[in-house]
Write an enzyme that holds these catalytic residues in place. Structure first.
Site, PDB file in Angstrom:
ATOM      1  N   GLU A 191      70.186 -33.409  59.976  1.00 39.35           N
ATOM      2  CA  GLU A 191      68.833 -33.647  60.358  1.00 39.35           C
ATOM      3  C   GLU A 191      68.930 -34.713  61.289  1.00 39.35           C
ATOM      4  OE1 GLU A 191      65.237 -33.534  59.180  1.00 39.35           O
ATOM      5  OE2 GLU A 191      65.460 -34.986  60.996  1.00 39.35           O
ATOM      6  N   ALA A 221      64.721 -38.078  60.396  1.00 35.36           N
ATOM      7  CA  ALA A 221      64.815 -38.638  59.015  1.00 35.36           C
ATOM      8  C   ALA A 221      64.628 -37.803  57.891  1.00 35.36           C
ATOM      9  CB  ALA A 221      63.687 -39.644  58.905  1.00 35.36           C
ATOM     10  N   LEU A 222      65.381 -37.973  56.968  1.00 36.42           N
ATOM     11  CA  LEU A 222      65.310 -37.171  55.704  1.00 36.42           C
ATOM     12  C   LEU A 222      64.112 -36.996  55.283  1.00 36.42           C
ATOM     13  CD1 LEU A 222      68.458 -37.821  53.849  1.00 36.42           C
ATOM     14  CD2 LEU A 222      67.749 -35.671  55.014  1.00 36.42           C
ATOM     15  N   GLY A 223      63.300 -35.916  54.684  1.00 40.93           N
ATOM     16  CA  GLY A 223      61.936 -36.052  54.303  1.00 40.93           C
ATOM     17  C   GLY A 223      61.132 -35.422  55.154  1.00 40.93           C
ATOM     18  N   THR A 269      58.590 -34.245  58.661  1.00 43.11           N
ATOM     19  CA  THR A 269      57.094 -34.670  58.787  1.00 43.11           C
ATOM     20  C   THR A 269      56.351 -35.401  57.480  1.00 43.11           C
ATOM     21  OG1 THR A 269      57.157 -33.095  60.415  1.00 43.11           O
ATOM     22  CG2 THR A 269      54.941 -33.985  59.694  1.00 43.11           C
ATOM     23  N   GLY A 289      39.550 -30.811  62.256  1.00 47.58           N
ATOM     24  CA  GLY A 289      40.339 -30.196  61.145  1.00 47.58           C
ATOM     25  C   GLY A 289      40.641 -31.282  60.051  1.00 47.58           C
ATOM     26  N   GLY A 299      46.262 -29.714  65.800  1.00 47.07           N
ATOM     27  CA  GLY A 299      47.074 -28.897  65.277  1.00 47.07           C
ATOM     28  C   GLY A 299      48.492 -28.824  65.445  1.00 47.07           C
ATOM     29  N   ARG A 300      49.253 -28.200  64.922  1.00 48.00           N
ATOM     30  CA  ARG A 300      50.871 -28.402  64.870  1.00 48.00           C
ATOM     31  C   ARG A 300      51.462 -27.153  65.508  1.00 48.00           C
ATOM     32  NH1 ARG A 300      52.602 -33.000  63.356  1.00 48.00           N
ATOM     33  NH2 ARG A 300      54.800 -32.007  62.894  1.00 48.00           N
ATOM     34  N   HIS A 316      36.728 -33.942  27.401  1.00 49.85           N
ATOM     35  CA  HIS A 316      35.530 -34.389  27.948  1.00 49.85           C
ATOM     36  C   HIS A 316      35.349 -36.171  27.726  1.00 49.85           C
ATOM     37  CE1 HIS A 316      31.156 -35.478  28.180  1.00 49.85           C
ATOM     38  NE2 HIS A 316      31.106 -36.182  27.004  1.00 49.85           N
TER      39      HIS A 316
HETATM   40  C1  LIG Z   1      49.206 -36.268  59.190  1.00 51.11           C
HETATM   41  C2  LIG Z   1      49.782 -35.340  58.423  1.00 51.11           C
HETATM   42  C3  LIG Z   1      49.361 -35.005  57.186  1.00 51.11           C
HETATM   43  C4  LIG Z   1      49.834 -33.996  56.483  1.00 51.11           C
HETATM   44  N1  LIG Z   1      49.326 -33.894  55.010  1.00 51.11           N
HETATM   45  C5  LIG Z   1      49.743 -32.917  54.441  1.00 51.11           C
HETATM   46  C6  LIG Z   1      49.370 -32.878  52.984  1.00 51.11           C
HETATM   47  O1  LIG Z   1      48.702 -33.458  52.478  1.00 51.11           O
HETATM   48  N2  LIG Z   1      49.669 -31.658  52.271  1.00 51.11           N
HETATM   49  C7  LIG Z   1      50.698 -30.904  52.829  1.00 51.11           C
HETATM   50  O2  LIG Z   1      50.952 -29.825  52.005  1.00 51.11           O
HETATM   51  N3  LIG Z   1      51.054 -30.759  54.022  1.00 51.11           N
HETATM   52  C8  LIG Z   1      50.415 -31.893  54.874  1.00 51.11           C
HETATM   53  N4  LIG Z   1      50.935 -32.121  56.446  1.00 51.11           N
HETATM   54  C9  LIG Z   1      51.986 -31.094  56.707  1.00 51.11           C
HETATM   55  C10 LIG Z   1      53.302 -31.154  56.130  1.00 51.11           C
HETATM   56  O3  LIG Z   1      53.675 -32.503  56.542  1.00 51.11           O
HETATM   57  C11 LIG Z   1      54.138 -30.054  56.658  1.00 51.11           C
HETATM   58  O4  LIG Z   1      53.843 -28.761  56.352  1.00 51.11           O
HETATM   59  C12 LIG Z   1      55.590 -30.178  56.209  1.00 51.11           C
HETATM   60  O5  LIG Z   1      56.405 -31.223  56.457  1.00 51.11           O
HETATM   61  C13 LIG Z   1      56.582 -29.013  56.708  1.00 51.11           C
HETATM   62  O6  LIG Z   1      57.842 -29.179  56.200  1.00 51.11           O
HETATM   63  P1  LIG Z   1      59.063 -28.267  56.911  1.00 51.11           P
HETATM   64  O7  LIG Z   1      60.356 -28.591  56.070  1.00 51.11           O
HETATM   65  O8  LIG Z   1      58.824 -27.207  57.326  1.00 51.11           O
HETATM   66  O9  LIG Z   1      59.108 -29.411  58.202  1.00 51.11           O
HETATM   67  P2  LIG Z   1      59.201 -30.796  58.460  1.00 51.11           P
HETATM   68  O10 LIG Z   1      58.630 -31.503  57.663  1.00 51.11           O
HETATM   69  O11 LIG Z   1      58.525 -30.798  59.978  1.00 51.11           O
HETATM   70  O12 LIG Z   1      60.714 -31.202  58.642  1.00 51.11           O
HETATM   71  C14 LIG Z   1      61.540 -30.321  59.765  1.00 51.11           C
HETATM   72  C15 LIG Z   1      62.794 -31.433  60.000  1.00 51.11           C
HETATM   73  O13 LIG Z   1      63.650 -30.804  60.849  1.00 51.11           O
HETATM   74  C16 LIG Z   1      64.169 -31.829  61.590  1.00 51.11           C
HETATM   75  N5  LIG Z   1      64.703 -30.961  63.085  1.00 51.11           N
HETATM   76  C17 LIG Z   1      64.017 -30.037  63.645  1.00 51.11           C
HETATM   77  N6  LIG Z   1      64.824 -29.771  64.599  1.00 51.11           N
HETATM   78  C18 LIG Z   1      66.054 -30.111  64.411  1.00 51.11           C
HETATM   79  C19 LIG Z   1      67.249 -29.924  64.820  1.00 51.11           C
HETATM   80  N7  LIG Z   1      67.490 -29.049  65.905  1.00 51.11           N
HETATM   81  N8  LIG Z   1      68.317 -30.751  64.508  1.00 51.11           N
HETATM   82  C20 LIG Z   1      68.215 -31.480  63.648  1.00 51.11           C
HETATM   83  N9  LIG Z   1      67.231 -31.524  62.757  1.00 51.11           N
HETATM   84  C21 LIG Z   1      65.859 -31.012  63.389  1.00 51.11           C
HETATM   85  C22 LIG Z   1      63.101 -32.722  61.874  1.00 51.11           C
HETATM   86  O14 LIG Z   1      63.503 -33.808  62.562  1.00 51.11           O
HETATM   87  C23 LIG Z   1      62.327 -32.709  60.577  1.00 51.11           C
HETATM   88  O15 LIG Z   1      62.724 -33.781  59.821  1.00 51.11           O
HETATM   89  C24 LIG Z   1      50.672 -32.990  57.013  1.00 51.11           C
HETATM   90  C25 LIG Z   1      51.071 -33.233  58.213  1.00 51.11           C
HETATM   91  C26 LIG Z   1      50.850 -34.402  58.966  1.00 51.11           C
HETATM   92  C27 LIG Z   1      51.234 -34.238  60.218  1.00 51.11           C
END
Ligand SMILES: Cc1cc2nc3c(=O)[nH]c(=O)nc-3n(C[C@H](O)[C@H](O)[C@H](O)COP(=O)(O)OP(=O)(O)OC[C@H]3O[C@@H](n4cnc5c(N)ncnc54)[C@H](O)[C@@H]3O)c2cc1C
Length: 474
Positions: free
Chosen positions: A40, A43-45, A47, A190, A281-282, A453
């Protein structure tokens, strides 16, 4: 947290990314006895815990509480009276950061407890079985694996004509304000734009939402989004629908927009704001770490995967946002758990009957399974029935009788193929909706289940009863 000290490491499973997809895959893999290393860079956890789901819901909750307090400073039918409330943004941020810290710390503890090796640093692909990691203040670590799981998530998409910087911010900065702007422009109608726009409005900012299409939450059908549109306007959020962004104003204090509804060339105008939140979007995080050298089959910008999250290269897997839509934390987690089980030799496929999507707007929106338009597109002959919260006692006691629960079921055998709801706190109904779809419930199953209820859940039973032609409370 265990850190890898030696400059070369061998492991069975290497996971790049410690977001909900990556860390869940790591925990499940370790439970199954698979030697696992997780890399990572931030940060762990990911986005979700740091700059997404959790901090946004914390901000939304605080905004709701502040809004209630303001409401009580005026005249309230409940007879509650308070003095005019004020907001200490720094304290609010400390509270929000505390929640994030507890959750991300918990992820670290869980990984340690299960014996997952965590390497802090940015991974760079060497080949399909090797990555090299730049570890801060140390030698690069080379990690070799049998299975490579790509869980690198996504980043905020940028508008080329309105790049980030100065007044132009992404959701990440919007979740960590030092003060509430007087006027916020939100580009994108969105769920992220509307969740944050609503929160800022309730915290005291003037908010204007600019959306290129002709309605908010354009991913959902109009019947479902109408109560959200009405509530936003009632709250005082200005909606500029059918407007596209052209770029910043000459003085950089706002944006230039063009209305699609005007004459052929459209009419241009300028809007000013102290902050401009771009929420359009993302983007899958596939660039900048030599991933392209693997030449994986792509689906647009996302990595193409099959129903087992396999990529086009043997023993290279991809999960979560990097594998495209729907970009949701629970999808990433479910895929991560599945991949760990597949590597352990279990037989699994990712073919969920239900993938709930929730917008934490006010009112909230839940969509699970097929909406009426999607059911029609799929060629299904369906019964659609709706039960309004206006006829639900619990909704009235919550001062919130806007919205409804809607069910979509096959006409021939009454199999439920979709649930949708819009209303206060309906996010919690997503559990019942998903379970009913996964368990193959028919209208009679839900109609015949005793619902407590007074609860909002009674509207779920009543929607099923209505679809069967004998609703009791309408
Ligand atoms: C404002 C906001 C609100 C959201 N609200 C919701 C919600 O209510 N409900 C919901 O289901 N989803 C929500 N989402 C979407 C959700 O956050 C993501 O779908 C989810 O975090 C995706 O998980 P993931 O594990 O695929 O990736 P991520 O959570 O993005 O984690 C990927 C990790 O990989 C790490 N990484 C990337 N490349 C490398 C590399 N080369 N080397 C080492 N580490 C790396 C990054 O640092 C990151 O920590 C929201 C997103 C945002 C921005």
């Amino acid at each position: 947290m265990s850190a890898v000290q030696n400059a070369s490491v061998q492991t069975r499973l290497l996971i790049v990314g410690g977001g909900p997809g990556g860390y869940v895959a790591a925990i499940r893999a370790a439970q199954l006895g698979i030697q696992t290393v997780l890399v990572e860079g931030a940060a762990l956890g990911g986005t979700c815990l740091n700059i997404g789901c959790i901090p946004s819901k914390a901000l939304i909750h605080a905004a709701e509480e502040f809004d209630h307090a303001q409401h009580y400073a005026g005249s309230s039918p409940l007879g509650i009276k308070v003095q005019s409330p004020s907001l200490d943004v720094a304290t609010l941020m400390t509270w929000k950061d505390g929640i994030v810290g507890r959750l991300t710390g918990g992820v670290g503890t869980l990984l340690k407890k299960h014996g997952v090796q965590v390497v802090r640093g940015w991974a760079r692909i060497v080949d399909g079985k090797t990555v090299s990691v730049e570890v801060e203040g140390g030698e690069p670590v080379r990690i070799q694996c049998e299975h490579l799981l790509i869980a690198s998530g996504s980043t905020t998409a940028e508008l080329p004509m309105l790049p980030y910087g100065g007044r132009v911010i992404s959701s990440t900065e919007a979740l960590a304000p030092t003060e509430i702007p007087k006027r916020l422009i939100v580009v994108g109608g969105g769920y992220i734009g509307l969740e944050l726009g609503t929160a800022y409005r309730k915290l005291g900012a003037e908010v204007v939402v600019v959306e290129a299409l002709d309605r908010v939450l354009p991913a959902y059908d109009a019947e479902l989004t109408k109560p959200v549109d009405a509530a936003l306007r009632k709250l005082g959020v200005e909606l500029l629908l059918g407007h596209s962004v052209l770029g910043p104003t000459a003085d950089g204090e706002g944006i230039r927009v063009r209305s699609a509804a005007e004459n052929e060339d459209g009419r241009e105008s300028e809007i000013r704001g102290d902050r401009i939140l771009v929420a359009v979007g993302r983007r899958p995080r596939t660039e900048g770490w030599n991933l392209e050298s693997l030449r994986l089959d792509m689906n647009g910008r996302a990595i193409r995967i099959d129903d087992q999250c396999r990529t086009s290269m043997r023993n290279v897997w991809a999960i979560g946002d990097v594998a495209g839509e729907p970009m949701l934390a629970h999808r990433a987690m479910a895929q991560g758990e599945m991949v760990a089980e597949l590597i352990a030799g279990k037989e699994r496929r990712f073919i969920p009957a239900a993938m709930p999507a929730v917008c934490f707007t006010d009112p909230e929106v839940v969509v699970v399974g097929l909406t009426p338009p999607l059911a029609r597109q799929a060629g299904l002959d369906c019964i659609v029935a709706l039960f309004p919260f206006a006829a639900n006692g619990r909704a009235m006691t919550l001062e919130s009788s806007d919205g409804f629960v809607r069910v979509v079921a096959r006409r021939d055998n009454h199999l439920i193929v979709g649930w949708q709801a819009v209303g206060r706190a309906v996010s919690e109904l997503s559990t019942a909706f998903s379970q009913s779809l996964e368990m193959g419930a028919r209208l009679e199953d839900v109609a015949g289940t005793i619902h407590a209820h007074p609860t909002l859940g009674e509207a779920v039973q009543e929607a099923a009863l209505r679809a069967l032609g004998h609703a009791l409370h309408i």
